[in-house]
Design a protein around this motif. Structure first.
Motif, short mmCIF file in Angstrom:
data_model
loop_
_atom_site.label_atom_id
_atom_site.label_comp_id
_atom_site.label_asym_id
_atom_site.label_seq_id
_atom_site.Cartn_x
_atom_site.Cartn_y
_atom_site.Cartn_z
N PHE A 41 42.83 43.22 33.87
CA PHE A 41 41.99 42.50 34.96
C PHE A 41 42.15 40.99 34.83
O PHE A 41 42.65 40.45 33.84
CB PHE A 41 40.58 42.71 35.10
CG PHE A 41 39.82 42.42 33.90
CD1 PHE A 41 39.34 41.09 33.84
CD2 PHE A 41 39.69 43.01 32.58
CE1 PHE A 41 38.49 40.58 32.58
CE2 PHE A 41 38.86 42.55 31.63
CZ PHE A 41 38.51 41.40 31.43
N ALA A 56 38.63 47.66 38.22
CA ALA A 56 39.66 48.24 38.71
C ALA A 56 40.88 47.90 38.05
O ALA A 56 40.89 46.58 37.60
CB ALA A 56 39.85 48.42 40.12
N ASN A 58 44.06 45.78 37.44
CA ASN A 58 44.58 44.61 38.09
C ASN A 58 43.83 44.02 38.99
O ASN A 58 44.16 43.13 39.66
CB ASN A 58 45.94 45.03 38.56
CG ASN A 58 46.97 45.48 37.56
OD1 ASN A 58 47.05 45.03 36.50
ND2 ASN A 58 47.70 46.44 38.13
N SER A 59 42.38 44.12 38.94
CA SER A 59 41.49 43.68 39.88
C SER A 59 41.32 42.12 39.20
O SER A 59 41.36 41.80 38.33
CB SER A 59 40.22 44.48 39.96
OG SER A 59 39.60 44.55 38.69
N GLU A 60 40.59 41.33 40.29
CA GLU A 60 40.26 39.96 40.10
C GLU A 60 38.70 39.98 40.01
O GLU A 60 37.94 40.63 41.05
CB GLU A 60 40.88 38.90 40.94
CG GLU A 60 40.49 37.52 40.58
CD GLU A 60 41.26 36.73 41.31
OE1 GLU A 60 42.03 35.93 41.10
OE2 GLU A 60 40.78 36.68 42.78
#
Length: 235
Positions: free
Chosen positions: A232, A151, A153-155
């Motif tokens: 990400f 997703a 900008n997810s980590e």
């Protein structure tokens, strides 16, 4: 004395009639009812992967509802970018359709939301991507790829992940993909070229870093579409 007594009785009666009776709550107005936002409208046309022959496109959607019965208007947004960072058109409509004249031979995205007369707004609808027919076009560019994972900008955990996306072509051409991935906000390192699958296993990533990637979609007939940059983070 009788006359004075009569005046006193009349004056006392007037005071009693003006003071009101009973110990009720005064019959004040009911508290204001909280205003709720309209429901989210749903898109009807054009839907994703539609080729619009006429560049005067009739945008249509299903009406929102408002629980208080307030009048509703719709904000229609059209953009050449899937993140709507810039808008080609930003229009209002009180009905469930709007004709918008667009440039020929381009890919667009659109969405909308509802607003009632008291200012309460719904969330945005889903987003649809479509093409307008170009003059004398025999081959259309592929649609821009859409992100599946990770997703935006997810980590992620660890130092590897699978990048995946979807893409389509209105002509039904076989598509191939070039993948760019690095830590620059405009990624220029090509990590895969001409692959047929819509995923790429990214390994050997550095911890505590932000990575950016993009996918170029090619149709084999000279058409290529550069996707937007996604990002990400690694822990």
């Amino acid at each position: 004395m009788k006359k004075a007594y009569l005046y006193l009785v009349v004056f006392t009666s007037i005071l009693m009639s003006c003071s009101g009776g009973g110990d009720g709550d005064g019959g004040g107005p009911d508290p204001d009812v909280e205003n709720t936002a309209p429901t989210v409208p749903t898109l009807v046309y054009p839907l994703s992967n539609t080729l619009c022959i006429d560049n005067n496109v009739v945008f249509e959607w299903n009406a929102s509802t408002d629980s208080e019965g307030n009048a509703i208007t719709y904000r229609v947004e059209v953009s050449e970018n899937s993140n709507f960072s810039t808008l080609s058109h930003d229009l209002s409509s009180s009905t469930t359709s709007r004709v918008i004249s667009l440039e020929k031979g381009k890919s667009y995205y659109w969405r909308l939301k509802a607003r009632d007369v008291k200012g309460a707004e719904s969330g945005y609808s889903s987003v649809s991507q479509f093409l307008t027919e170009g003059d004398g076009v025999s081959n259309h560019l592929p649609f821009a790829p859409e992100l599946v994972a990770p997703a935006m900008n997810s980590e992620i955990d660890g130092t590897s992940t699978t990048l995946s996306w979807t893409a389509s072509d209105v002509d039904g051409d076989t598509l191939s993909y070039d993948v760019y991935l690095d830590t620059n906000s405009s990624p220029s390192t090509k990590v895969s070229e001409g692959q047929s699958g819509t995923s790429y296993d990214a390994t050997g990533l550095s911890a505590a870093s932000t990575y950016y990637f993009k996918v170029v979609v090619k149709d084999g007939n000279g058409g290529a579409t550069i996707g937007q940059v996604w990002s990400f983070k690694t822990k």
